[in-house]
Design an enzyme around this catalytic site. Sequence first.
Site, PDB file in Angstrom:
ATOM      1  N   HIS A 115     -10.317 -35.969 -44.611  1.00 53.75           N
ATOM      2  CA  HIS A 115     -10.916 -37.334 -43.967  1.00 53.75           C
ATOM      3  C   HIS A 115     -12.258 -37.154 -43.365  1.00 53.75           C
ATOM      4  CE1 HIS A 115      -9.874 -40.872 -40.940  1.00 53.75           C
ATOM      5  NE2 HIS A 115     -11.022 -40.542 -40.823  1.00 53.75           N
ATOM      6  N   HIS A 152      -7.041 -46.020 -41.223  1.00 51.79           N
ATOM      7  CA  HIS A 152      -7.227 -45.477 -39.805  1.00 51.79           C
ATOM      8  C   HIS A 152      -6.670 -46.400 -38.930  1.00 51.79           C
ATOM      9  CE1 HIS A 152     -11.047 -43.976 -41.731  1.00 51.79           C
ATOM     10  NE2 HIS A 152     -11.617 -43.715 -40.719  1.00 51.79           N
ATOM     11  N   ASP A 167     -13.648 -35.385 -39.823  1.00 45.67           N
ATOM     12  CA  ASP A 167     -13.985 -37.031 -39.743  1.00 45.67           C
ATOM     13  C   ASP A 167     -15.650 -36.821 -39.457  1.00 45.67           C
ATOM     14  OD1 ASP A 167     -13.553 -39.451 -38.978  1.00 45.67           O
ATOM     15  OD2 ASP A 167     -12.770 -39.135 -36.990  1.00 45.67           O
ATOM     16  N   ASN A 168     -16.073 -37.607 -38.689  1.00 50.13           N
ATOM     17  CA  ASN A 168     -17.400 -38.070 -38.561  1.00 50.13           C
ATOM     18  C   ASN A 168     -18.500 -36.666 -38.457  1.00 50.13           C
ATOM     19  OD1 ASN A 168     -15.799 -40.298 -37.516  1.00 50.13           O
ATOM     20  ND2 ASN A 168     -17.925 -41.466 -38.425  1.00 50.13           N
ATOM     21  N   LYS A 225     -21.763 -41.975 -43.441  1.00 46.81           N
ATOM     22  CA  LYS A 225     -22.343 -41.996 -42.178  1.00 46.81           C
ATOM     23  C   LYS A 225     -23.219 -40.924 -41.496  1.00 46.81           C
ATOM     24  CE  LYS A 225     -18.768 -45.327 -40.008  1.00 46.81           C
ATOM     25  NZ  LYS A 225     -17.823 -45.398 -40.921  1.00 46.81           N
ATOM     26  N   HIS A 264     -16.570 -38.842 -43.457  1.00 43.75           N
ATOM     27  CA  HIS A 264     -17.351 -40.109 -43.880  1.00 43.75           C
ATOM     28  C   HIS A 264     -18.707 -39.813 -44.248  1.00 43.75           C
ATOM     29  CE1 HIS A 264     -14.642 -43.106 -41.731  1.00 43.75           C
ATOM     30  NE2 HIS A 264     -14.257 -41.988 -40.810  1.00 43.75           N
ATOM     31  N   GLU A 286      -7.032 -45.985 -33.176  1.00 40.22           N
ATOM     32  CA  GLU A 286      -7.998 -45.204 -32.711  1.00 40.22           C
ATOM     33  C   GLU A 286      -8.312 -45.698 -31.344  1.00 40.22           C
ATOM     34  OE1 GLU A 286     -11.936 -42.960 -33.979  1.00 40.22           O
ATOM     35  OE2 GLU A 286     -11.053 -44.414 -35.324  1.00 40.22           O
TER      36      GLU A 286
END
Length: 424
Positions: A67, A218, A318-319, A72, A69, A221
């Site tokens: 997972h 998602h 994640d991010n 981004k 991104h 959240e």
Amino acid sequence: MTDFLQIPKSSSYRISNVTIPGIFAGTEREFAVGDICVSGEEISESACGPVVDAGSAMALPAFCDMHTHLDKGHIWSRCPNPDGRFESALGVLAGDRCRNWNADDVRRRMQFALECAYAHGTRAIRTHLDSAPPQHAISWPVFLEKRGEWAGRIDLQAVPLVGVEVVEDDGEFVEVADLAVKSDGILGCFTHPIPELEDRLEAFFRLAAERGLSADLHVDETKDPESVSLRIIAEIVLRTGFDAPVVVGHCCSLAQQTRSEAERTLDLVAEAGIHVVSLPMCNMYLQDRMNGRTPTWRGVTLVHEMRSRRISLSFASDNTRDPFFAYGDLDMVEVMREATRICHLDHSESGWVDAFTTTPAQVCGFSKHNLRPGDPADFVLFQARNWSEFFSRPQANRVVVRAGRAIERTLPQYSELDDLMEMA
């Protein structure tokens, strides 16, 4: 930092005195100490050639980060979150995407992220791609380009990311779903409480079933206990008989619900065979944040309660250096260290190391690597002999072996992206 162990450059060699978690060595013991023999690009029963003593150093299979991104990442310098809140991240990101996310911008930042992940020891990544038109026509071709360039080093999958409010049986979302099919991708969206949530999710799974796509969403959240997308998803999967893999990420609100409500949802998730991926670093950064007040909740979902129900579970990055998480480097060792601390994975009856390696690989459909004869020689060696030593240092001097060869682990410099930040 210099690698602590020098791997022979020959095509066949043996690393002796290696500590291997039992789950990867095929034993019920916590650790096995033995040899890793490499012949060509595989682990073998035996090997001719040089022998190097690892000094009880630990070995893990190369990581799977399921997972992320990649589109981004690394925009913090030009697009910081002003107060660390989720709503603020959504706002500033929308502006940056409209102003700056052309093909060259996405391509260079994606390349930077992949170089980091590779140097840290990751062999497979699933990324979500913001896909609200017209961005889908920019980011997906760049992703496919990078997937080809990185083949043999990092296996890549992509999931379109759009709001559940645009999911319907015709219109723009159908175009996004068809794009996922053409790109060997997975169907995705992000959920939030809207009046027609159940109808939209039913349409989502109907479109996925018609196209033979698995799903990755998602979910919840938020701190709001009234956000119950996870329960609705499980009910729809059971009611419709949707039989492709379903992955849900975050599931934060579950930890804020009453015990009876949470247990009801968990029972449904277990029955539906849904896989959960927890993102502890990002969730701790965003959830329960209010300026001037100390947070009282870590933001993560109920991972121990899931494990006790045998719900399949993974952890991921994640991010990375964007408005949703100001830090990170796509380093799965960091994810392991932080998840262990944040979620109290230590002192558990069962180990969790597979949740960062073989379990996510299997869920995503990547090849499942252990450390046994016949497995690919893709592994990471650490100057640690047990978990206390492993988690006490960042393991910056780790040795990453891919296809039987130690790789060059020089990380890209942040300054390489300076012009993208200045142009913004």
